[in-house]
Every structure is written in structure tokens, then in C-alpha cells.
Design a protein around this motif. Structure first.
Motif, PDB file in Angstrom:
ATOM      1  N   SER A 121       0.814  -1.214   0.000  1.00  0.00           N
ATOM      2  CA  SER A 121       0.000   0.000   0.000  1.00  0.00           C
ATOM      3  C   SER A 121       0.850   1.268   0.000  1.00  0.00           C
ATOM      4  O   SER A 121       0.338   2.355  -0.209  1.00  0.00           O
ATOM      5  N   CYS A 122       2.141   1.119   0.232  1.00  0.00           N
ATOM      6  CA  CYS A 122       3.093   2.224   0.154  1.00  0.00           C
ATOM      7  C   CYS A 122       4.382   1.665  -0.438  1.00  0.00           C
ATOM      8  O   CYS A 122       4.506   0.465  -0.658  1.00  0.00           O
TER       9      CYS A 122
ATOM     10  N   THR B  71       9.311   3.383   2.225  1.00  0.00           N
ATOM     11  CA  THR B  71       8.480   4.084   3.211  1.00  0.00           C
ATOM     12  C   THR B  71       8.165   3.161   4.379  1.00  0.00           C
ATOM     13  O   THR B  71       8.230   3.566   5.544  1.00  0.00           O
ATOM     14  N   TRP B  72       7.848   1.921   4.074  1.00  0.00           N
ATOM     15  CA  TRP B  72       7.551   0.925   5.115  1.00  0.00           C
ATOM     16  C   TRP B  72       8.771   0.699   6.010  1.00  0.00           C
ATOM     17  O   TRP B  72       8.664   0.731   7.241  1.00  0.00           O
TER      18      TRP B  72
ATOM     19  N   GLY C 159       9.593   3.761   8.075  1.00  0.00           N
ATOM     20  CA  GLY C 159       8.613   3.875   9.157  1.00  0.00           C
ATOM     21  C   GLY C 159       8.967   2.976  10.330  1.00  0.00           C
ATOM     22  O   GLY C 159       8.880   3.382  11.492  1.00  0.00           O
TER      23      GLY C 159
ATOM     24  N   GLN D  84       3.905  13.069   1.468  1.00  0.00           N
ATOM     25  CA  GLN D  84       2.991  11.959   1.753  1.00  0.00           C
ATOM     26  C   GLN D  84       3.763  10.734   2.244  1.00  0.00           C
ATOM     27  O   GLN D  84       3.330  10.047   3.163  1.00  0.00           O
ATOM     28  N   GLU D  85       4.933  10.479   1.649  1.00  0.00           N
ATOM     29  CA  GLU D  85       5.762   9.366   2.114  1.00  0.00           C
ATOM     30  C   GLU D  85       6.214   9.600   3.555  1.00  0.00           C
ATOM     31  O   GLU D  85       6.258   8.672   4.362  1.00  0.00           O
TER      32      GLU D  85
ATOM     33  N   ASP E  15       3.393   8.896   5.856  1.00  0.00           N
ATOM     34  CA  ASP E  15       3.239   7.448   6.024  1.00  0.00           C
ATOM     35  C   ASP E  15       4.323   6.887   6.938  1.00  0.00           C
ATOM     36  O   ASP E  15       4.060   6.050   7.788  1.00  0.00           O
ATOM     37  N   THR E  16       5.555   7.361   6.754  1.00  0.00           N
ATOM     38  CA  THR E  16       6.677   6.895   7.566  1.00  0.00           C
ATOM     39  C   THR E  16       6.489   7.235   9.036  1.00  0.00           C
ATOM     40  O   THR E  16       6.709   6.400   9.907  1.00  0.00           O
TER      41      THR E  16
ATOM     42  N   GLY F 129       3.658   8.126  10.476  1.00  0.00           N
ATOM     43  CA  GLY F 129       2.338   7.781  10.999  1.00  0.00           C
ATOM     44  C   GLY F 129       1.545   8.995  11.450  1.00  0.00           C
ATOM     45  O   GLY F 129       0.900   8.966  12.498  1.00  0.00           O
TER      46      GLY F 129
END
Length: 191
Positions: free
Chosen positions: A76-77, A81-82, A85, A155-156, A159-160, A162
Motif C-alpha cells: 500500500s506504500c 516508506t515501510w 517507518g 505523503q511518504e 506514512d513513515t 504515521g
């Protein structure tokens, strides 16, 4: 530029393929992913933690989570980024448990032809920027680091970290204002 864009897309696809192999227990794929992310994570975490031993520990903790949760990545990313995060959350945990003050690491970069005056000016500028970044609150420092040193879009970063996109924008706005003031003062001191 399209070639560069295609290359980056291929790299992301390769990384995702590596992660799928990691999820299946492939240690060689994990080693390749670890090597591919170690430097990037170290640069990112240095802006947050400023402690080499702790940085390495956080990277190891991050990659352990990647190993354990590889099959839970849903795409989803971006994979980066995951992983960033995970590193961000691991760094926050490490900082919360840290009892000692954080000190900036001193990097020594000397080009062969540099004159002493140039070296001094470069060093003073690096020190000024380092102090300015270090003076920012952690969340603002992370946003600046991810934007300017890791090329992430807002946006990344959201996401990172939260958090909402507007929070990232607000943190960057306030960070820029503070950096402008601090670096202006530093520039005056150098005159």
C-alpha cells in the motif's frame, strides 16, 4: 530522465521481489536487502540519534522486524516508506530508553586541494548547519532529514511517521522558519 525513472522503478520492483523472498525465509535475499538499506538508514538515523552504536542497534532492530514481518508488507506504500517507518518507530523507542545526552558526530571530509581557509569555512558551515538541525525538535528534524537527505515526498513522510500530511507540512514550515533564523545568526557570527 526516463531512464533514471525506469531504473528507480526497477530497483523498487527488485526490492519488493527481495522482500517476498525474505518472507519465504531466504537469508541471501535478506542480506541483500540489509546491505541495500544499511547506508540509507544510517544517514537517516544519524539525524535523529547522533550515536553510532545506537544507530547500528536501531538498524539491526529495524531489519529484524523486516525479517519477521516481511510477509505482512501489503504494497500500500513504497517498500522504502515501510522500512523507514519501522526505523523511525524503533529510533523513538531507543531514544525514549536513552539516559545519556545526544552529541553530534563529527565528520571529517577533506579534499586534497582545499586550502586551510576553505577547510575552516566549510567546517564552520557544517557545524552551523549541524547545530541548527540539532536544535530543532525531533519531529521537525526528521521531516527535514527525510525531505532533503532522502528525497521523500511529504505523503511518504506522513506514512513513515504515521501522522497526517498536514502535520508534515506544518512541521516543515516551522522547521524552515527556525533554520532560517538560526542560520542567519550563524552567518552574522562568521562575518
Amino acid at each position: 530522465m526516463q531512464v533514471g525513472g525506469r531504473t528507480r522503478v526497477l530497483e523498487e520492483q527488485d526490492e519488493t521481489a527481495l522482500l517476498r523472498r525474505v518472507g519465504a525465509g531466504d537469508r541471501v535475499a535478506f542480506q541483500a536487502l540489509y546491505r541495500g538499506y544499511f547506508g540509507r538508514l544510517a544517514r537517516f538515523l544519524d539525524r535523529m540519534i547522533r550515536n553510532v552504536a545506537l544507530i547500528e542497534e536501531v538498524i539491526n532492530d529495524t531489519m529484524l522486524v523486516v525479517w519477521q514481518k516481511a510477509d505482512s508488507f501489503d504494497g500500500s506504500c513504497k517498500l522504502s516508506t515501510w522500512i523507514f517507518g519501522i526505523a523511525y518507530r524503533q529510533a523513538l523507542k531507543a531514544l525514549n530508553g536513552l539516559d545519556e545526552p545526544l552529541e553530534a558526530a563529527q565528520d571529517q571530509c577533506v579534499a586534497e586541494g582545499d586550502q586551510p581557509e576553505q577547510l575552516l569555512q566549510t567546517r564552520q558551515l557544517e557545524d552551523g548547519v549541524g547545530r541548527a538541525l540539532a536544535s530543532l525538535p525531533l519531529e521537525q528534524r526528521v521531516v527535514v532529514s527525510l525531505t532533503y537527505y532522502h528525497g521523500m515526498a511529504y505523503q511518504e513522510i506522513a506514512d513513515t511517521m504515521g501522522c497526517p500530511l498536514n502535520t508534515v507540512k506544518t512541521r516543515m514550515f516551522h522547521a524552515r522558519l527556525k533554520l532560517k533564523d538560526i542560520l542567519s545568526e550563524h552567518r552574522e557570527e562568521m562575518r
